[in-house]
Design a protein around this motif. Structure first.
Motif, PDB file in Angstrom:
ATOM      1  N   ASP A  80       5.665  -5.978 -38.369  1.00 27.06           N
ATOM      2  CA  ASP A  80       5.796  -5.629 -39.624  1.00 27.06           C
ATOM      3  C   ASP A  80       4.690  -4.658 -40.199  1.00 27.06           C
ATOM      4  O   ASP A  80       5.106  -3.601 -41.261  1.00 27.06           O
ATOM      5  CB  ASP A  80       5.858  -7.032 -40.383  1.00 27.06           C
ATOM      6  CG  ASP A  80       6.477  -6.811 -41.633  1.00 27.06           C
ATOM      7  OD1 ASP A  80       7.569  -5.912 -41.885  1.00 27.06           O
ATOM      8  OD2 ASP A  80       6.560  -7.834 -42.663  1.00 27.06           O
ATOM      9  N   THR A  81       3.443  -4.845 -39.566  1.00 24.76           N
ATOM     10  CA  THR A  81       2.468  -3.910 -40.366  1.00 24.76           C
ATOM     11  C   THR A  81       2.357  -2.558 -39.472  1.00 24.76           C
ATOM     12  O   THR A  81       1.666  -1.846 -39.806  1.00 24.76           O
ATOM     13  CB  THR A  81       1.008  -4.451 -40.280  1.00 24.76           C
ATOM     14  OG1 THR A  81       0.830  -5.129 -38.803  1.00 24.76           O
ATOM     15  CG2 THR A  81       0.823  -5.937 -41.171  1.00 24.76           C
ATOM     16  N   GLY A  82       3.050  -2.453 -38.213  1.00 20.59           N
ATOM     17  CA  GLY A  82       2.973  -1.138 -37.711  1.00 20.59           C
ATOM     18  C   GLY A  82       1.892  -1.423 -36.582  1.00 20.59           C
ATOM     19  O   GLY A  82       1.710  -0.301 -35.815  1.00 20.59           O
ATOM     20  N   THR A  83       0.990  -2.382 -36.554  1.00 15.64           N
ATOM     21  CA  THR A  83       0.161  -2.613 -35.699  1.00 15.64           C
ATOM     22  C   THR A  83       0.676  -2.481 -34.263  1.00 15.64           C
ATOM     23  O   THR A  83      -0.079  -1.898 -33.139  1.00 15.64           O
ATOM     24  CB  THR A  83      -0.615  -4.212 -36.037  1.00 15.64           C
ATOM     25  OG1 THR A  83      -1.109  -4.223 -36.944  1.00 15.64           O
ATOM     26  CG2 THR A  83      -1.729  -3.991 -34.906  1.00 15.64           C
ATOM     27  N   VAL A  84       1.715  -3.215 -34.068  1.00 11.04           N
ATOM     28  CA  VAL A  84       2.590  -2.835 -32.679  1.00 11.04           C
ATOM     29  C   VAL A  84       3.760  -2.305 -33.062  1.00 11.04           C
ATOM     30  O   VAL A  84       4.405  -2.575 -33.977  1.00 11.04           O
ATOM     31  CB  VAL A  84       2.710  -4.309 -32.237  1.00 11.04           C
ATOM     32  CG1 VAL A  84       3.715  -4.189 -30.708  1.00 11.04           C
ATOM     33  CG2 VAL A  84       1.280  -4.884 -31.382  1.00 11.04           C
ATOM     34  N   GLU A  85       4.226  -1.428 -32.188  1.00 10.74           N
ATOM     35  CA  GLU A  85       5.617  -0.765 -32.298  1.00 10.74           C
ATOM     36  C   GLU A  85       6.296  -0.852 -31.171  1.00 10.74           C
ATOM     37  O   GLU A  85       5.953  -0.783 -30.040  1.00 10.74           O
ATOM     38  CB  GLU A  85       5.263   0.982 -32.777  1.00 10.74           C
ATOM     39  CG  GLU A  85       4.687   1.016 -33.786  1.00 10.74           C
ATOM     40  CD  GLU A  85       4.391   2.801 -34.151  1.00 10.74           C
ATOM     41  OE1 GLU A  85       5.050   3.480 -33.469  1.00 10.74           O
ATOM     42  OE2 GLU A  85       3.366   3.066 -34.888  1.00 10.74           O
ATOM     43  N   VAL A  86       7.903  -1.098 -31.554  1.00 10.64           N
ATOM     44  CA  VAL A  86       8.602  -1.025 -30.289  1.00 10.64           C
ATOM     45  C   VAL A  86       9.417   0.199 -30.173  1.00 10.64           C
ATOM     46  O   VAL A  86       9.682   1.065 -31.130  1.00 10.64           O
ATOM     47  CB  VAL A  86       9.910  -1.914 -30.651  1.00 10.64           C
ATOM     48  CG1 VAL A  86      10.726  -1.858 -29.380  1.00 10.64           C
ATOM     49  CG2 VAL A  86       9.216  -3.318 -30.621  1.00 10.64           C
ATOM     50  N   ALA A  87       9.013   1.065 -28.680  1.00  8.51           N
ATOM     51  CA  ALA A  87       9.602   2.007 -28.830  1.00  8.51           C
ATOM     52  C   ALA A  87      11.138   2.105 -28.191  1.00  8.51           C
ATOM     53  O   ALA A  87      11.242   1.194 -27.152  1.00  8.51           O
ATOM     54  CB  ALA A  87       8.809   3.213 -27.794  1.00  8.51           C
ATOM     55  N   ILE A  88      11.949   2.806 -28.674  1.00 10.93           N
ATOM     56  CA  ILE A  88      13.296   2.742 -28.476  1.00 10.93           C
ATOM     57  C   ILE A  88      13.768   3.874 -27.348  1.00 10.93           C
ATOM     58  O   ILE A  88      13.607   5.128 -27.777  1.00 10.93           O
ATOM     59  CB  ILE A  88      14.523   2.871 -29.426  1.00 10.93           C
ATOM     60  CG1 ILE A  88      14.283   1.503 -30.415  1.00 10.93           C
ATOM     61  CG2 ILE A  88      15.777   2.574 -29.181  1.00 10.93           C
ATOM     62  CD1 ILE A  88      13.942   0.086 -29.762  1.00 10.93           C
ATOM     63  N   ASP A  89      14.040   3.465 -26.185  1.00 10.46           N
ATOM     64  CA  ASP A  89      14.474   4.570 -25.059  1.00 10.46           C
ATOM     65  C   ASP A  89      15.750   5.112 -25.264  1.00 10.46           C
ATOM     66  O   ASP A  89      15.946   6.441 -25.718  1.00 10.46           O
ATOM     67  CB  ASP A  89      14.650   3.941 -23.882  1.00 10.46           C
ATOM     68  CG  ASP A  89      14.897   4.951 -22.626  1.00 10.46           C
ATOM     69  OD1 ASP A  89      14.346   5.586 -22.071  1.00 10.46           O
ATOM     70  OD2 ASP A  89      16.282   4.717 -22.441  1.00 10.46           O
ATOM     71  N   SER A  90      16.800   4.434 -25.724  1.00 16.82           N
ATOM     72  CA  SER A  90      18.007   4.786 -26.169  1.00 16.82           C
ATOM     73  C   SER A  90      18.777   3.571 -26.590  1.00 16.82           C
ATOM     74  O   SER A  90      18.563   2.527 -26.599  1.00 16.82           O
ATOM     75  CB  SER A  90      18.618   5.289 -24.852  1.00 16.82           C
ATOM     76  OG  SER A  90      18.538   4.256 -23.560  1.00 16.82           O
ATOM     77  N   THR A  91      20.002   4.055 -27.462  1.00 13.67           N
ATOM     78  CA  THR A  91      21.029   3.001 -28.006  1.00 13.67           C
ATOM     79  C   THR A  91      22.463   3.329 -27.622  1.00 13.67           C
ATOM     80  O   THR A  91      22.710   4.445 -27.265  1.00 13.67           O
ATOM     81  CB  THR A  91      20.908   2.928 -29.431  1.00 13.67           C
ATOM     82  OG1 THR A  91      21.161   4.078 -30.054  1.00 13.67           O
ATOM     83  CG2 THR A  91      19.657   2.473 -29.818  1.00 13.67           C
ATOM     84  N   PHE A  92      23.008   2.064 -27.189  1.00 19.39           N
ATOM     85  CA  PHE A  92      24.531   2.366 -26.897  1.00 19.39           C
ATOM     86  C   PHE A  92      25.148   1.487 -27.655  1.00 19.39           C
ATOM     87  O   PHE A  92      24.797   0.213 -28.054  1.00 19.39           O
ATOM     88  CB  PHE A  92      24.823   1.912 -25.279  1.00 19.39           C
ATOM     89  CG  PHE A  92      24.188   2.949 -24.358  1.00 19.39           C
ATOM     90  CD1 PHE A  92      24.960   3.960 -23.798  1.00 19.39           C
ATOM     91  CD2 PHE A  92      22.573   2.820 -24.305  1.00 19.39           C
ATOM     92  CE1 PHE A  92      24.230   4.762 -22.878  1.00 19.39           C
ATOM     93  CE2 PHE A  92      21.959   3.627 -23.167  1.00 19.39           C
ATOM     94  CZ  PHE A  92      22.876   4.611 -22.535  1.00 19.39           C
ATOM     95  N   PRO A  93      26.494   1.715 -28.004  1.00 16.12           N
ATOM     96  CA  PRO A  93      27.379   0.566 -28.680  1.00 16.12           C
ATOM     97  C   PRO A  93      27.560  -0.609 -27.792  1.00 16.12           C
ATOM     98  O   PRO A  93      27.674  -0.312 -26.328  1.00 16.12           O
ATOM     99  CB  PRO A  93      28.510   1.405 -29.185  1.00 16.12           C
ATOM    100  CG  PRO A  93      28.642   2.495 -28.178  1.00 16.12           C
ATOM    101  CD  PRO A  93      27.198   2.684 -27.876  1.00 16.12           C
TER     102      PRO A  93
END
Length: 336
Positions: free
Chosen positions: A298-311
């Motif tokens: 929530d605070t951005g201390t840890v971020e999730v990186a997204i490689d790719s999205t698919f439907p």
């Protein structure tokens, strides 16, 4: 589709990505202690393709828990639709995320709706969207339970002793092998949150990505051997496994520890000879820990990186992407 059906991805047989079928199935009924979730996004994780390939028995289980057809998937982010009468803390309309029923193959997250144990869920951080939230549960809880706190007393199928995380602070150096992957990039950030110095090992393409996440040092395994460059590490978190694991032992100082996320690559005898503790955990669903991780997200201390999205309709494409490797962060299916 009728009012009582949804779209989901199912396996009717085991095999390659082409066995993933997108089809109409009944909407599940939540049982006691469960909520019905309208899925907005579902994370893609190794157990999903292990199941697809034909693995039906979880480590630690003595018999298969899978009957075909089966809906794969464990990581979910979405909105609570209904709650069972005995559920407290969640209400219709709440945004949630969770790792469902792990370790088992009964997550059923690759669907428009899923019945989820309330104890596996946490409120979704307002600061991130469903795609990023769906990428967090399995990878984030794996990193958390290896590095911060196991959070349960269940025996591990991999070892008799309870896994003990190494205390991390400014005097600790952690080497994360496979630092750009799902578990790796979150583990790097959790170690930095604790104040540790982090050496990130990945292929050269990920150097600037990992430095941006806070890596103090980057080693490109395609051009260098970590054990020839460092030998004073307190902890190795090895998210890769395989034949290269044994050589990582030589990056550690005596009294250090190596935590293999995928146990089996390193000999106990070799580790003992070098004075190194070898320890592993089996990640488990844990809504309370996910809520703690959620605050950091929530605070951005840890971020999730997204490689790719698919439907959701193209789960096959997501699995094909996973098979190509060199993933940066997480692959996520979108169901909205």
């Amino acid at each position: 589709m009728s009012a009582h059906t949804m779209r989901a991805v199912r396996l009717h047989e085991h095999g390659g990505p082409d066995v993933l079928r997108y089809e109409e199935v009944p909407i599940p009924e939540p049982g006691p202690g469960e909520v019905l979730v309208r899925v907005h996004a579902a994370g893609v994780n190794p157990p999903d393709w292990y199941l697809r390939d034909g693995m039906t028995t979880m480590p630690g289980e003595w018999k298969s828990t899978v009957s075909l057809p089966v809906i794969p998937g464990t990581d979910v982010s979405g909105v609570v639709e209904t709650v069972a009468a005995d559920v407290e803390g969640f209400a219709p309309g709440d945004e949630i995320f969770g790792l469902l029923r792990f370790p088992s193959f009964k997550g059923s997250a690759y669907a428009e709706y899923v019945a989820a144990p309330a104890s596996d869920l946490a409120h979704k951080p307002a600061g991130i969207d469903h795609v990023h939230a769906a990428g967090a549960p399995m990878a984030g809880l794996t990193a958390w339970q290896f590095l911060i706190d196991v959070g349960h007393d269940h025996p591990s199928p991999f070892q008799e002793a309870r896994h003990q995380p190494t205390a991390l602070d400014a005097d600790t150096t952690v080497l994360v092998n496979g630092a750009a992957g799902g578990v790796g990039h979150l583990a790097l950030q959790l170690a930095k949150w604790k104040g540790a110095r982090v050496i990130a090992v990945a292929s050269g393409a990920h150097a600037s990505f990992l430095r941006e996440l806070g890596a103090d040092r980057f080693i490109d395994y395609t051009t260098s051997r970590p054990e020839e460059l460092v030998n004073d590490v307190d902890l190795v978190l090895d998210t890769v496994g395989g034949p290269g694991s044994a050589s990582l032992l030589r990056t550690l100082k005596r009294g250090g520890a190596q935590f293999p996320v995928l146990p089996g690559g390193v000999g106990e005898e070799e580790a003992a000879k070098l004075g190194i503790t070898l320890s592993s955990a089996q990640v488990r669903s844990n809504g309370a820990q996910l809520a703690e991780l959620g605050r950091l997200l929530d605070t951005g201390t840890v971020e999730v990186a997204i490689d790719s999205t698919f439907p959701l309709s193209d789960a096959r494409g997501a699995h094909e992407r996973a098979a190509r490797g060199h993933i940066r962060g997480k692959i996520v299916l979108t169901a909205t």
